[in-house]
Every structure is written in structure tokens, then in C-alpha cells.
Design a protein around this motif. Structure first.
Motif, PDB file in Angstrom:
ATOM      1  N   ARG A 249       5.210   2.583  -3.755  1.00 26.18           N
ATOM      2  CA  ARG A 249       4.570   1.572  -4.593  1.00 26.18           C
ATOM      3  C   ARG A 249       3.331   2.156  -5.247  1.00 26.18           C
ATOM      4  NH1 ARG A 249       8.553  -0.769  -4.995  1.00 26.18           N
ATOM      5  NH2 ARG A 249       9.226  -2.613  -3.909  1.00 26.18           N
ATOM      6  N   ALA A 250       2.954   1.572  -6.367  1.00 23.82           N
ATOM      7  CA  ALA A 250       1.684   1.911  -7.013  1.00 23.82           C
ATOM      8  C   ALA A 250       0.622   0.985  -6.420  1.00 23.82           C
ATOM      9  CB  ALA A 250       1.782   1.714  -8.518  1.00 23.82           C
ATOM     10  N   LEU A 251      -0.525   1.549  -6.109  1.00 26.50           N
ATOM     11  CA  LEU A 251      -1.637   0.735  -5.625  1.00 26.50           C
ATOM     12  C   LEU A 251      -2.148  -0.098  -6.793  1.00 26.50           C
ATOM     13  CD1 LEU A 251      -3.547   0.127  -3.237  1.00 26.50           C
ATOM     14  CD2 LEU A 251      -5.049   1.915  -4.133  1.00 26.50           C
ATOM     15  N   ALA A 252      -2.225  -1.385  -6.589  1.00 29.94           N
ATOM     16  CA  ALA A 252      -2.685  -2.280  -7.650  1.00 29.94           C
ATOM     17  C   ALA A 252      -4.147  -1.990  -7.981  1.00 29.94           C
ATOM     18  CB  ALA A 252      -2.526  -3.733  -7.214  1.00 29.94           C
ATOM     19  N   PRO A 253      -4.519  -2.110  -9.265  1.00 28.58           N
ATOM     20  CA  PRO A 253      -5.931  -1.976  -9.612  1.00 28.58           C
ATOM     21  C   PRO A 253      -6.741  -2.997  -8.797  1.00 28.58           C
ATOM     22  CG  PRO A 253      -4.593  -2.086 -11.591  1.00 28.58           C
ATOM     23  CD  PRO A 253      -3.690  -2.388 -10.432  1.00 28.58           C
ATOM     24  N   GLU A 254      -7.990  -2.655  -8.541  1.00 34.35           N
ATOM     25  CA  GLU A 254      -8.883  -3.534  -7.783  1.00 34.35           C
ATOM     26  C   GLU A 254      -8.467  -3.679  -6.317  1.00 34.35           C
ATOM     27  OE1 GLU A 254     -11.743  -5.128  -8.709  1.00 34.35           O
ATOM     28  OE2 GLU A 254     -11.711  -4.306 -10.706  1.00 34.35           O
ATOM     29  N   HIS A 255      -7.759  -2.674  -5.770  1.00 37.93           N
ATOM     30  CA  HIS A 255      -7.374  -2.688  -4.358  1.00 37.93           C
ATOM     31  C   HIS A 255      -7.846  -1.414  -3.664  1.00 37.93           C
ATOM     32  CE1 HIS A 255      -4.933  -6.099  -5.384  1.00 37.93           C
ATOM     33  NE2 HIS A 255      -4.594  -6.250  -4.118  1.00 37.93           N
ATOM     34  N   VAL A 256      -8.093  -1.520  -2.379  1.00 36.14           N
ATOM     35  CA  VAL A 256      -8.436  -0.372  -1.535  1.00 36.14           C
ATOM     36  C   VAL A 256      -7.316  -0.213  -0.523  1.00 36.14           C
ATOM     37  CG1 VAL A 256     -10.075   0.537   0.162  1.00 36.14           C
ATOM     38  CG2 VAL A 256     -10.913  -0.756  -1.799  1.00 36.14           C
ATOM     39  N   LEU A 257      -6.884   1.017  -0.319  1.00 35.63           N
ATOM     40  CA  LEU A 257      -5.812   1.328   0.611  1.00 35.63           C
ATOM     41  C   LEU A 257      -6.402   1.991   1.846  1.00 35.63           C
ATOM     42  CD1 LEU A 257      -2.364   2.295   0.209  1.00 35.63           C
ATOM     43  CD2 LEU A 257      -3.680   4.286   0.847  1.00 35.63           C
ATOM     44  N   ARG A 258      -5.986   1.555   3.009  1.00 32.98           N
ATOM     45  CA  ARG A 258      -6.365   2.208   4.272  1.00 32.98           C
ATOM     46  C   ARG A 258      -5.132   2.947   4.761  1.00 32.98           C
ATOM     47  NH1 ARG A 258      -6.180   1.510   9.840  1.00 32.98           N
ATOM     48  NH2 ARG A 258      -8.057   2.195  10.937  1.00 32.98           N
ATOM     49  N   LEU A 259      -5.236   4.268   4.852  1.00 35.38           N
ATOM     50  CA  LEU A 259      -4.114   5.126   5.243  1.00 35.38           C
ATOM     51  C   LEU A 259      -4.423   5.727   6.605  1.00 35.38           C
ATOM     52  CD1 LEU A 259      -1.451   6.572   4.325  1.00 35.38           C
ATOM     53  CD2 LEU A 259      -2.917   8.368   3.412  1.00 35.38           C
ATOM     54  N   ALA A 260      -3.621   5.344   7.600  1.00 35.43           N
ATOM     55  CA  ALA A 260      -3.822   5.819   8.968  1.00 35.43           C
ATOM     56  C   ALA A 260      -2.462   6.139   9.574  1.00 35.43           C
ATOM     57  CB  ALA A 260      -4.522   4.743   9.798  1.00 35.43           C
ATOM     58  N   PRO A 261      -2.421   6.934  10.653  1.00 36.98           N
ATOM     59  CA  PRO A 261      -1.147   7.217  11.306  1.00 36.98           C
ATOM     60  C   PRO A 261      -0.396   5.944  11.723  1.00 36.98           C
ATOM     61  CG  PRO A 261      -2.810   8.723  12.107  1.00 36.98           C
ATOM     62  CD  PRO A 261      -3.510   7.709  11.253  1.00 36.98           C
ATOM     63  N   SER A 262      -1.118   4.864  11.982  1.00 36.26           N
ATOM     64  CA  SER A 262      -0.480   3.603  12.379  1.00 36.26           C
ATOM     65  C   SER A 262       0.144   2.864  11.200  1.00 36.26           C
ATOM     66  CB  SER A 262      -1.496   2.701  13.070  1.00 36.26           C
ATOM     67  OG  SER A 262      -2.568   2.415  12.190  1.00 36.26           O
ATOM     68  N   GLY A 263      -0.128   3.296   9.967  1.00 31.48           N
ATOM     69  CA  GLY A 263       0.454   2.645   8.796  1.00 31.48           C
ATOM     70  C   GLY A 263      -0.538   2.483   7.658  1.00 31.48           C
TER      71      GLY A 263
ATOM     72  N   ILE B  21     -17.206   1.248   4.578  1.00 28.80           N
ATOM     73  CA  ILE B  21     -16.991   2.063   3.380  1.00 28.80           C
ATOM     74  C   ILE B  21     -16.102   1.351   2.367  1.00 28.80           C
ATOM     75  CG2 ILE B  21     -15.036   3.369   4.295  1.00 28.80           C
ATOM     76  CD1 ILE B  21     -17.449   5.364   2.379  1.00 28.80           C
ATOM     77  N   ALA B  22     -15.125   0.581   2.826  1.00 26.16           N
ATOM     78  CA  ALA B  22     -14.236  -0.129   1.900  1.00 26.16           C
ATOM     79  C   ALA B  22     -15.036  -1.065   0.996  1.00 26.16           C
ATOM     80  CB  ALA B  22     -13.162  -0.900   2.660  1.00 26.16           C
ATOM     81  N   GLU B  23     -16.073  -1.688   1.539  1.00 22.94           N
ATOM     82  CA  GLU B  23     -16.926  -2.561   0.727  1.00 22.94           C
ATOM     83  C   GLU B  23     -17.787  -1.746  -0.228  1.00 22.94           C
ATOM     84  OE1 GLU B  23     -19.114  -5.269   3.187  1.00 22.94           O
ATOM     85  OE2 GLU B  23     -17.292  -5.896   4.231  1.00 22.94           O
ATOM     86  N   CYS B  24     -18.200  -0.571   0.171  1.00 23.27           N
ATOM     87  CA  CYS B  24     -19.012   0.288  -0.700  1.00 23.27           C
ATOM     88  C   CYS B  24     -18.186   0.772  -1.897  1.00 23.27           C
ATOM     89  CB  CYS B  24     -19.541   1.485   0.077  1.00 23.27           C
ATOM     90  SG  CYS B  24     -20.583   1.023   1.462  1.00 23.27           S
ATOM     91  N   LEU B  25     -16.907   1.005  -1.684  1.00 19.36           N
ATOM     92  CA  LEU B  25     -16.050   1.465  -2.778  1.00 19.36           C
ATOM     93  C   LEU B  25     -15.885   0.396  -3.848  1.00 19.36           C
ATOM     94  CD1 LEU B  25     -13.260   3.300  -0.738  1.00 19.36           C
ATOM     95  CD2 LEU B  25     -15.240   4.298  -1.895  1.00 19.36           C
ATOM     96  N   ASP B  26     -16.075  -0.877  -3.466  1.00 17.10           N
ATOM     97  CA  ASP B  26     -15.966  -1.978  -4.418  1.00 17.10           C
ATOM     98  C   ASP B  26     -16.952  -1.844  -5.574  1.00 17.10           C
ATOM     99  OD1 ASP B  26     -14.101  -3.024  -2.705  1.00 17.10           O
ATOM    100  OD2 ASP B  26     -15.380  -4.626  -1.950  1.00 17.10           O
ATOM    101  N   GLU B  27     -18.054  -1.160  -5.344  1.00 17.52           N
ATOM    102  CA  GLU B  27     -19.136  -1.101  -6.322  1.00 17.52           C
ATOM    103  C   GLU B  27     -18.935  -0.033  -7.396  1.00 17.52           C
ATOM    104  OE1 GLU B  27     -22.689  -0.682  -3.991  1.00 17.52           O
ATOM    105  OE2 GLU B  27     -21.997  -2.209  -2.577  1.00 17.52           O
ATOM    106  N   LEU B  28     -17.965   0.860  -7.215  1.00 14.57           N
ATOM    107  CA  LEU B  28     -17.773   1.967  -8.166  1.00 14.57           C
ATOM    108  C   LEU B  28     -17.135   1.499  -9.468  1.00 14.57           C
ATOM    109  CD1 LEU B  28     -16.501   4.756  -5.780  1.00 14.57           C
ATOM    110  CD2 LEU B  28     -18.667   4.733  -7.026  1.00 14.57           C
TER     111      LEU B  28
END
Length: 191
Positions: A165-179, A80-87
Motif C-alpha cells: 500500500r501507499a502511505l496516505a499523505p498526512e499519516h505516520v507509519l510505525r514499522l516494527a518487527p511486530s508489524g 517523535i510521531a507527534e514531532c513529525l506532525d510539525e514538518l
């Protein structure tokens, strides 16, 4: 697999009654609890549940919902992270992976709609993230606080709190209980 579906409109949405549509997610939160308190549109399929704020667009799609459905269709064969790149568009989007039990969060390429995060949450508003509590006020960055008061914004990845922090443009964040982990989006240049 079944077709993506829009989440039922009869789910009580507490923020909708207050007229709020901020995206505010904790790492332990699942899509069901987020849907109950959020006014954001959502689409679910067997692998993911996606919420968005703003206008996610995709070439060949007529509206944000069809763009999200196309992303979900592509996510059946690639991460899915790669699919979000296309938006494209101006948006913040959160996709909950039912298999990984984590969120993937992305914003527009220009950074027009900013996303803020710490080690355990992400939000479209710095103040909404701050309202979650649990921050050490001794961690104030006075230079950034003055910038925020003077300009009603802090530029770059910084915020008045060192933990946020602000998420930088052109970045995807993975948010999980582990970090939290971020990675640059892999997009082809437009020109």
C-alpha cells in the motif's frame, strides 16, 4: 543529554556509489546497517537516529538539517510521531527509536513524495520495495497493474500488489518487527 550529531561521512555507503538515494527499510533493520548502505543524510542523538530524503522544513529553521535537529530536540519531551506532525516541505523521513527499537516514517503532507509499505518494509519507490522480494505474484491487482503501466503511477493507496500500500499523505507509519501501524498526522490547518 548530548547534542544531536551528524553521522560520520566515512561510513561506507554502497547505494551512494551507485547514485541511489531511495529510502528502503526493513522492520528488522537498525540504523547502523541502513547507514552503511544509504546515501541519505542522517542525524543521531541519544534517543533517535533520523534519515531523510528530500527537503523536510520547519518554521524558524534555515535548512533540512536544522529542521531535523529541532524535531529531535522536541522529541525529548513528546513522542517523535507527534514531532513529525510539525514538518513541512517535500520529504520522506525515517526516525529510529533506540528505546522502542522501531522506525517512525512520515512523508510530506501533500503526498508529493510517496511512501510504499507492506507488513515488513517501507520504501520511497514501489519498485525498490518490490526488489526486496518475497511477494506472491498471484496477489497482482490487474486493474492497478494496467493503471501503473498506462500512467507510470497508481493513484490512491493501492498498488499493483495487494500486499503493498501507499502511505496516505498526512499519516505516520510505525514499522516494527511486530508489524505496521499507521495514524493520521495531527496538524493544525494552515488557514
Amino acid at each position: 543529554m548530548s547534542e544531536p550529531r551528524t553521522l560520520p561521512s566515512d561510513v561506507p555507503r554502497t547505494d551512494a556509489a551507485a547514485g541511489r538515494a531511495d529510502l528502503v527499510l526493513g522492520c528488522e533493520e537498525g540504523p547502523e546497517s541502513f547507514a552503511r548502505r544509504s546515501a541519505l543524510p542522517a542525524i543521531e542523538d541519544p534517543g533517535y537516529c533520523v534519515f531523510w530524503y528530500g527537503l523536510p522544513l520547519l518554521a524558524g529553521c534555515d535548512d533540512p538539517a536544522s529542521a531535523v535537529r529541532a524535531v529531535l530536540e522536541r522529541a525529548r519531551s513528546q513522542p517523535i510521531a507527534e514531532c513529525l506532525d510539525e514538518l513541512d516541505g517535500i520529504y520522506a523521513l525515517a526516525a529510529f527509536s533506540k528505546t522502542e527499537r522501531c522506525w517512525y516514517v512520515a512523508g510530506d503532507a501533500a503526498g508529493m513524495l510517496r511512501l510504499f509499505h507492506d507488513r515488513r518494509a517501507v520504501a520511497t519507490s514501489f519498485l525498490a520495495l518490490l526488489a526486496r522480494g518475497g511477494y506472491d505474484t498471484g496477489g497482482l491487482d490487474l486493474r492497478r497493474l494496467v493503471e501503473f503501466v498506462l500512467h507510470e503511477a497508481v493513484f490512491g493507496p493501492w498498488t499493483p500488489l495487494r500486499e503493498v500500500r501507499a502511505l496516505a499523505p498526512e499519516h505516520v507509519l510505525r514499522l516494527a518487527p511486530s508489524g505496521v501501524a499507521t495514524r493520521p498526522r495531527r496538524r493544525e490547518p494552515l488557514v
